[in-house]
Design a protein around this motif. Structure first.
Motif, short mmCIF file in Angstrom:
data_model
loop_
_atom_site.label_atom_id
_atom_site.label_comp_id
_atom_site.label_asym_id
_atom_site.label_seq_id
_atom_site.Cartn_x
_atom_site.Cartn_y
_atom_site.Cartn_z
N UNK A 319 0.83 -1.20 0.00
CA UNK A 319 0.00 0.00 0.00
C UNK A 319 0.87 1.25 0.00
N UNK A 320 1.82 1.32 0.93
CA UNK A 320 2.70 2.48 0.98
C UNK A 320 2.19 3.64 1.79
N UNK A 321 1.10 3.45 2.55
CA UNK A 321 0.67 4.48 3.50
C UNK A 321 1.74 4.67 4.57
N UNK A 322 1.68 5.81 5.26
CA UNK A 322 2.66 6.06 6.31
C UNK A 322 2.01 6.75 7.50
N UNK A 323 2.46 6.40 8.68
CA UNK A 323 2.10 7.14 9.90
C UNK A 323 3.30 7.86 10.45
N UNK A 324 4.47 7.52 9.94
CA UNK A 324 5.72 8.13 10.38
C UNK A 324 6.76 7.95 9.29
N UNK A 325 7.87 8.63 9.41
CA UNK A 325 8.92 8.46 8.43
C UNK A 325 9.70 7.19 8.69
N UNK A 326 9.23 6.07 8.15
CA UNK A 326 9.87 4.79 8.43
C UNK A 326 11.31 4.75 7.92
N UNK A 327 11.62 5.64 6.96
CA UNK A 327 13.00 5.68 6.46
C UNK A 327 13.97 6.20 7.52
N UNK A 328 13.44 6.79 8.60
CA UNK A 328 14.30 7.25 9.69
C UNK A 328 14.49 6.18 10.76
N UNK A 329 13.81 5.04 10.62
CA UNK A 329 14.01 3.94 11.56
C UNK A 329 15.43 3.38 11.39
N UNK A 330 15.88 2.55 12.33
CA UNK A 330 17.17 1.88 12.15
C UNK A 330 17.25 1.24 10.76
N UNK A 331 18.36 1.42 10.06
CA UNK A 331 18.46 1.11 8.63
C UNK A 331 18.07 -0.32 8.29
N UNK A 332 18.17 -1.24 9.24
CA UNK A 332 17.76 -2.62 9.00
C UNK A 332 16.27 -2.69 8.63
N UNK A 333 15.43 -1.91 9.31
CA UNK A 333 13.99 -2.00 9.09
C UNK A 333 13.52 -1.44 7.75
N UNK A 334 13.99 -0.25 7.33
CA UNK A 334 13.55 0.22 6.00
C UNK A 334 13.89 -0.75 4.87
N UNK A 335 15.10 -1.33 4.92
CA UNK A 335 15.47 -2.30 3.89
C UNK A 335 14.61 -3.55 3.99
#
Length: 483
Positions: A319-335
């Motif tokens: 879907x690609x919806x967001x509630x927060x900037x997930x790209x700012x999470x620890x780099x393991x999680x965005x990948x």
């Protein structure tokens, strides 16, 4: 090849698509935002183009074969994506380039959800509604709607359905007649949309936002009427509603139909793909929650669970919806979440990616090869649940996986050649090929700053993803054009 019959059908489809300009006009009149004129002009333009294609060929009726079906589907998505860009090119707010208009149109129609627009709150309501409507129409596939209507106009639909329907098995139908199949799919689709809109409205969204977000939720599209996406509402209840309907929409719609006819949830519990889909989502949620809690990214475990659940399901279903900037999470999680989108939803769902059933079968095939190393002479069949699979299906899935990988690599190399950095190129291709939307690096928030050449590469990736690779690749083979 019945070229005149194909042109006639494309003309009819464009004429039908022109009617989709009417709802944004009505929205503009209701909200008095002054954004209706571009859609009125686009309505006239598209109706004229459709008429000019149909009228000279109105008597060209011929039986469609598989080749014609594939070509019509490819033309349908490319032509409608193009004419869908017309009102966006004509709008003064936002004032965007032709390339950006095409990118936004194709992103909406393919339910990718990648956007070049910012400051969404300042845009006319007509433009916002149109973007959401594009995703809703593309979610189930306008072709499926068309095959329910075109028989009335004298055009059969089975070849179109087989060319567009997602999943590895193209010949299965829920009902004996293809028109009935399409109608039942749309009854389910509309019912889920209405239920989702009502739930959003009851949870605190205004009616306009509830309708718009229900469109993109059931379509698993990801467009929003706010830059902050679902995070704008800052509501755990709205987040949960979105998650529930994303999971429902990520399941096979044929499974919904079967369960509805039988009035039993047994079919969900016995379906190996659906169980694999839920298990995969649960694992991703658990991993995200553990990392967020361990890294103390949020103040308390409840907030961590809310964001982990939403982002994992949103990305896992593409879907690609967001509630927060997930790209700012620890780099393991965005990948991890980007890789999750490669699996996507179930076959026959509105989700993107390679589909859960293909991944399951690839896993089973891999396990079979390991067993053959130990027992070279053993005859080992692959079963999905209790159903044995033919070698033809397994071969097709391996071919699909190979083609998917090659298209991904080719598009990524093209983006790097345009000057894009490696991380951005990787995530942008993954986001568009999997019809996901948000990426990492330069495309974490929007795609407005990347070069026009990169946008055209990504438009092609969107089409490959929406048409599941082979439908688009097949028209480039010499054998397709031989009589």
């Amino acid at each position: 090849m019945q070229y005149r019959a194909i042109i006639r059908i494309v003309g009819l489809l464009i004429s039908l698509f022109s009617v989709t300009m009417v709802p944004p006009i009505l929205v503009s009149l209701i909200f008095k935002d002054g954004g209706g004129l571009p859609f009125f002009l686009a309505f006239l333009f598209n109706l004229f183009i459709g008429f000019m294609l149909w009228f000279p060929n109105r008597y060209s009726r011929a039986e469609l074969k598989a080749r014609e079906g594939f070509l019509i589907v490819v033309l349908f998505w490319t032509v409608l994506g193009s004419v869908g860009a017309v009102p966006l090119m004509l709008t003064e707010t936002p004032s965007i380039s032709h390339t950006d208009a095409f990118f936004e149109s194709f992103s909406g129609l393919t339910t990718t959800g990648a956007t070049i627009l910012t400051n969404l709150e300042t845009l006319p309501k007509a433009v916002l509604f149109y973007r959401q409507q594009l995703q809703w129409l593309g979610g189930m596939g306008i072709i499926v709607l068309a095959v329910a209507i075109l028989p009335i106009l004298g055009v059969g639909g089975m070849q179109l359905y087989r060319a567009e329907a997602p999943g590895p098995v193209k010949d299965s139908k829920m009902t004996p007649r293809i028109a009935d199949t399409a109608k039942h799919l749309w009854y389910i689709y509309v019912s889920l949309t209405l239920a989702c809109a009502a739930a959003y409205w009851a949870a605190g969204m205004n009616l306009f936002d509830a309708i718009c977000h229900s469109f993109s939720t059931i379509a698993i599209g990801g467009f929003s009427t706010y830059d902050a996406s679902i995070g704008h509402f800052d509501s755990s209840l709205i987040n949960l509603i979105c998650v529930v309907f994303l999971l429902i929409s990520g399941a096979n719609f044929a499974l919904h139909y079967t369960a509805w006819r039988a009035k039993s949830i047994y079919h969900y519990l016995s379906d190996p793909e659906f169980k694999g889909f839920l298990f995969f989502q649960l694992v991703i949620v658990a991993v995200c929650f553990f990392v967020l809690v361990h890294g103390k990214v949020y103040e308390n475990p409840n907030s961590a669970l809310d964001h982990a659940l939403f982002q994992a399901v949103s990305m896992g279903t593409t879907a690609g919806f967001a509630t927060t900037g997930f790209h700012d999470w620890p780099i393991f999680l965005p990948i991890l979440l980007i890789f999750a989108s490669f699996i996507g939803g179930c076959a026959g769902s509105t989700g993107g990616g390679m589909k859960v059933v293909r991944v399951l079968i690839l896993h089973l095939q891999g396990m079979r090869e390991l067993k053959r190393l130990v027992h070279p002479k053993a005859i080992i069949s692959i079963k999905l649940g209790s159903r044995p699979l033919s070698e033809r299906v397994i071969e097709a899935i391996w071919g699909f996986f190979s083609a998917y990988t090659l298209v991904f690599i080719f598009c990524m190399l093209l983006l790097i050649a345009t000057g894009m950095d490696d991380l951005t190129a990787f995530s942008a291709v993954a986001a568009c090929l999997n019809n996901l939307g948000p990426g990492l690096g330069e495309v974490a928030s929007h795609y407005g700053e990347i070069p026009d050449s990169s946008k055209w590469v990504l438009i092609i990736a969107m089409l490959f993803g929406r048409l599941e690779i082979f439908t688009l690749l097949v028209i480039f083979t010499p054998a397709f054009w031989r009589n």
